[in-house]
Design a protein around this motif. Structure first.
Motif, short mmCIF file in Angstrom:
data_model
loop_
_atom_site.label_atom_id
_atom_site.label_comp_id
_atom_site.label_asym_id
_atom_site.label_seq_id
_atom_site.Cartn_x
_atom_site.Cartn_y
_atom_site.Cartn_z
N PRO A 168 0.82 -1.23 0.00
CA PRO A 168 0.00 0.00 0.00
C PRO A 168 0.85 1.27 0.00
N TYR A 169 2.11 1.17 0.45
CA TYR A 169 2.87 2.37 0.78
C TYR A 169 3.76 2.82 -0.38
N GLY A 170 4.05 4.12 -0.40
CA GLY A 170 4.75 4.73 -1.53
C GLY A 170 6.27 4.61 -1.44
N ILE A 180 1.28 -5.63 3.95
CA ILE A 180 0.15 -4.83 4.46
C ILE A 180 0.48 -4.35 5.88
N LEU A 181 -0.38 -3.47 6.38
CA LEU A 181 -0.36 -3.14 7.80
C LEU A 181 -1.07 -4.28 8.52
N LEU A 182 -0.35 -4.97 9.43
CA LEU A 182 -0.90 -6.18 10.05
C LEU A 182 -2.25 -5.92 10.72
N PRO A 198 8.05 -2.48 12.47
CA PRO A 198 7.15 -1.44 13.00
C PRO A 198 7.36 -0.07 12.36
N TRP A 199 6.28 0.71 12.36
CA TRP A 199 6.36 2.13 12.08
C TRP A 199 6.86 2.82 13.34
N PRO A 200 7.46 4.00 13.22
CA PRO A 200 7.78 4.75 14.44
C PRO A 200 6.52 5.08 15.24
N GLY A 201 6.70 5.53 16.47
CA GLY A 201 5.60 5.80 17.39
C GLY A 201 4.56 6.75 16.80
N GLN A 202 3.32 6.48 17.19
CA GLN A 202 2.18 7.21 16.63
C GLN A 202 1.89 8.47 17.45
N SER A 203 1.89 9.59 16.75
CA SER A 203 1.73 10.89 17.42
C SER A 203 0.68 11.74 16.72
N PHE A 228 -11.49 12.99 12.33
CA PHE A 228 -10.19 12.39 12.65
C PHE A 228 -9.89 11.26 11.68
N ARG A 229 -8.71 11.31 11.07
CA ARG A 229 -8.34 10.26 10.12
C ARG A 229 -7.96 8.96 10.85
N ALA A 230 -8.54 7.84 10.40
CA ALA A 230 -8.22 6.53 10.97
C ALA A 230 -7.63 5.63 9.89
N TYR A 231 -6.83 4.64 10.30
CA TYR A 231 -6.25 3.70 9.31
C TYR A 231 -6.47 2.23 9.68
N ASN A 232 -7.13 1.97 10.82
CA ASN A 232 -7.45 0.59 11.23
C ASN A 232 -8.55 0.69 12.30
N GLU A 280 -6.74 5.99 3.36
CA GLU A 280 -5.46 5.35 3.04
C GLU A 280 -4.32 6.36 3.18
N GLU A 281 -3.14 5.86 3.49
CA GLU A 281 -2.00 6.74 3.70
C GLU A 281 -1.77 7.69 2.53
N GLY A 282 -1.84 7.15 1.33
CA GLY A 282 -1.55 7.97 0.14
C GLY A 282 -2.60 9.06 -0.11
N ILE A 326 -3.51 10.69 13.82
CA ILE A 326 -2.41 10.15 14.62
C ILE A 326 -1.67 9.17 13.73
N THR A 327 -0.38 9.42 13.54
CA THR A 327 0.42 8.53 12.70
C THR A 327 1.89 8.79 13.03
N SER A 328 2.78 8.08 12.32
CA SER A 328 4.21 8.21 12.60
C SER A 328 4.77 9.49 11.99
N PRO A 329 5.95 9.92 12.48
CA PRO A 329 6.65 11.02 11.82
C PRO A 329 6.99 10.67 10.36
N SER A 330 7.18 9.38 10.07
CA SER A 330 7.49 8.96 8.68
C SER A 330 6.35 9.31 7.75
N THR A 331 5.15 8.92 8.14
CA THR A 331 3.97 9.19 7.32
C THR A 331 3.66 10.69 7.29
N GLY A 332 3.82 11.35 8.45
CA GLY A 332 3.57 12.80 8.50
C GLY A 332 4.49 13.57 7.58
N LEU A 337 3.47 1.25 18.24
CA LEU A 337 4.27 1.04 17.03
C LEU A 337 3.62 -0.05 16.18
N PRO A 338 2.67 0.32 15.32
CA PRO A 338 1.99 -0.69 14.51
C PRO A 338 2.97 -1.25 13.47
N LYS A 339 2.77 -2.51 13.10
CA LYS A 339 3.73 -3.15 12.21
C LYS A 339 3.17 -3.43 10.80
N1 PCA Z 1 1.70 5.04 8.87
C1 PCA Z 1 0.60 4.30 8.29
C2 PCA Z 1 0.28 3.26 9.31
C3 PCA Z 1 0.92 3.70 10.57
C4 PCA Z 1 1.87 4.76 10.16
O1 PCA Z 1 2.71 5.26 10.86
C5 PCA Z 1 -0.59 5.16 8.07
O2 PCA Z 1 -0.64 6.26 8.62
O3 PCA Z 1 -1.50 4.72 7.39
#
Ligand code: PCA
Length: 325
Positions: free
Chosen positions: A32-34, A88-90, A142-147, A165-169, A187-189, A204-210, A229-231
């Motif tokens: 799913p991820y870019g 996938i996101l588990l 895992p993704w980094p911590g969710q903030s 509020f955006r949700a992903y699971n 979806e993240e994208g 709420i998501t990781s700094p990576s996704t943000g 830290l979701p995986k």
């Molecule tokens: N990024 C993905 C899953 C958790 C995360 O950090 C997302 O936001 O969809």
């Protein structure tokens, strides 16, 4: 006999005979991820290592950003053998079995050390559940911590009531509800569009996704809760693996173990790097207020209790193993 079971038997017979490698195989691998996400870079390196170790016999092509199949389809298409491997996101599978959602409970395992212990405690159950579907777990990262990403410097948790509020699971949906917010699955994208069109105004998501979504274009405050830290999980169709020669199977499994180690390290390094990128982009970086921390901790307790009711005795056994009881 179906084509699938015939090829399975053929594969098994070849392995038992220690037969020579099958002809070159092209494996499509949807995620799913870019390309800007470290998970995708990690699986591309995994693909390179498998290609090298098998002299090009297993040629994995990563299809990133939901380009081949959508997130919700990937588990099914690998199970059906439409593609041999995917990511996938588990916790997206938590509706199939609560065990898949244990990594998304706020503050149950919020550090890398705890996340690793939780993965160790839950891995056998996750693997068994995948096996029952004809799937083999290769690795999980895992993704980094969710903030939190907000448009105002929230210190009173009550100020989050009513936000879209955006949700992903299912866990992020539940968290939003417990905060009094209104969840929408995105979806993240699709995050930047969802914010710019007003479908959501907080997440709420990781700094990576943000950082990848350029969150500073549509939010102003990052609150560093690092709540869980979701995986992601990378898995293969077991019949596809059984059709490999022993050496090829070894090569895939070794590359998978290396990718798991590398991925956890990449994830750890990302946390500070991407928070710095958010700040450089213009976001204000805040620590959660005492009141917000207390409310989130309370929500974590509620969600742990709810999870245990759903997951029953086998869930309790995983939590006991995690806590070393
Ligand atoms: N990024 C993905 C899953 C958790 C995360 O950090 C997302 O936001 O969809």
């Amino acid at each position: 006999m179906t084509i699938l079971s015939r090829s399975y038997l053929l594969g098994a017979a070849l392995v038992m005979a220690g037969a020579p490698a099958l002809a070159e195989q092209n494996w499509d691998m949807p995620t799913p991820y870019g390309d800007g996400i470290f998970h995708t870079q990690n699986i591309m390196q995994f693909a390179d290592e498998v290609r090298e170790a098998t002299d090009g016999a297993i040629d994995i092509t990563v299809h990133s950003g939901n380009s081949l199949f959508g997130h919700a389809e990937i588990h099914d298409v690998v199970r059906q053998g439409v593609v041999p491997i995917g990511e996938i996101l588990l916790s997206r599978l938590a509706n199939d079995d609560p065990i898949f959602g244990v990594d998304s409970i706020p503050f149950l395992a919020a550090s890398y050390e705890d996340a690793e212990a939780l993965w160790e405690a839950s891995r056998p159950a996750v693997e068994q559940r995948f096996e029952a579907d004809g799937l083999t777990v290769l690795f999980s990262v895992p993704w980094p911590g969710q903030s939190l990403y907000l448009r105002q410097p929230v210190t009173d948790p009550a100020d989050m009531a009513g936000l879209s509020f955006r949700a992903y699971n299912v866990a992020t949906e539940r968290l939003a509800e417990l905060l009094g917010a209104t969840p929408t699955q995105i979806e993240e994208g699709d995050i930047p569009t969802a914010f710019s069109t007003g479908r959501v105004e907080a997440m709420i998501t990781s700094p990576s996704t943000g950082a990848n979504a350029r969150a500073w274009d549509f939010t102003s405050h990052y609150i560093d809760t690092q709540a869980w830290l979701p995986k992601n999980i990378v898995f293969a169709n077991s019949s596809a693996l059984q059709a490999l020669s022993e050496e090829q199977l070894d090569a895939v499994m070794q590359a998978a173990a290396a990718a798991e180690m590398r991925g956890w390290e990449m994830s750890m390094a990302e946390t500070a790097e991407k928070i710095a990128a958010l700040e450089a982009g213009g976001m204000e970086i805040m620590q959660p207020s005492e009141a917000l921390s207390a409310r989130l901790a309370e929500i974590g307790e509620v969600m742990t209790a709810e999870w245990l009711v759903e997951a029953g005795e086998s869930g309790q056994a995983v939590i006991d193993a995690f806590r070393g009881d």
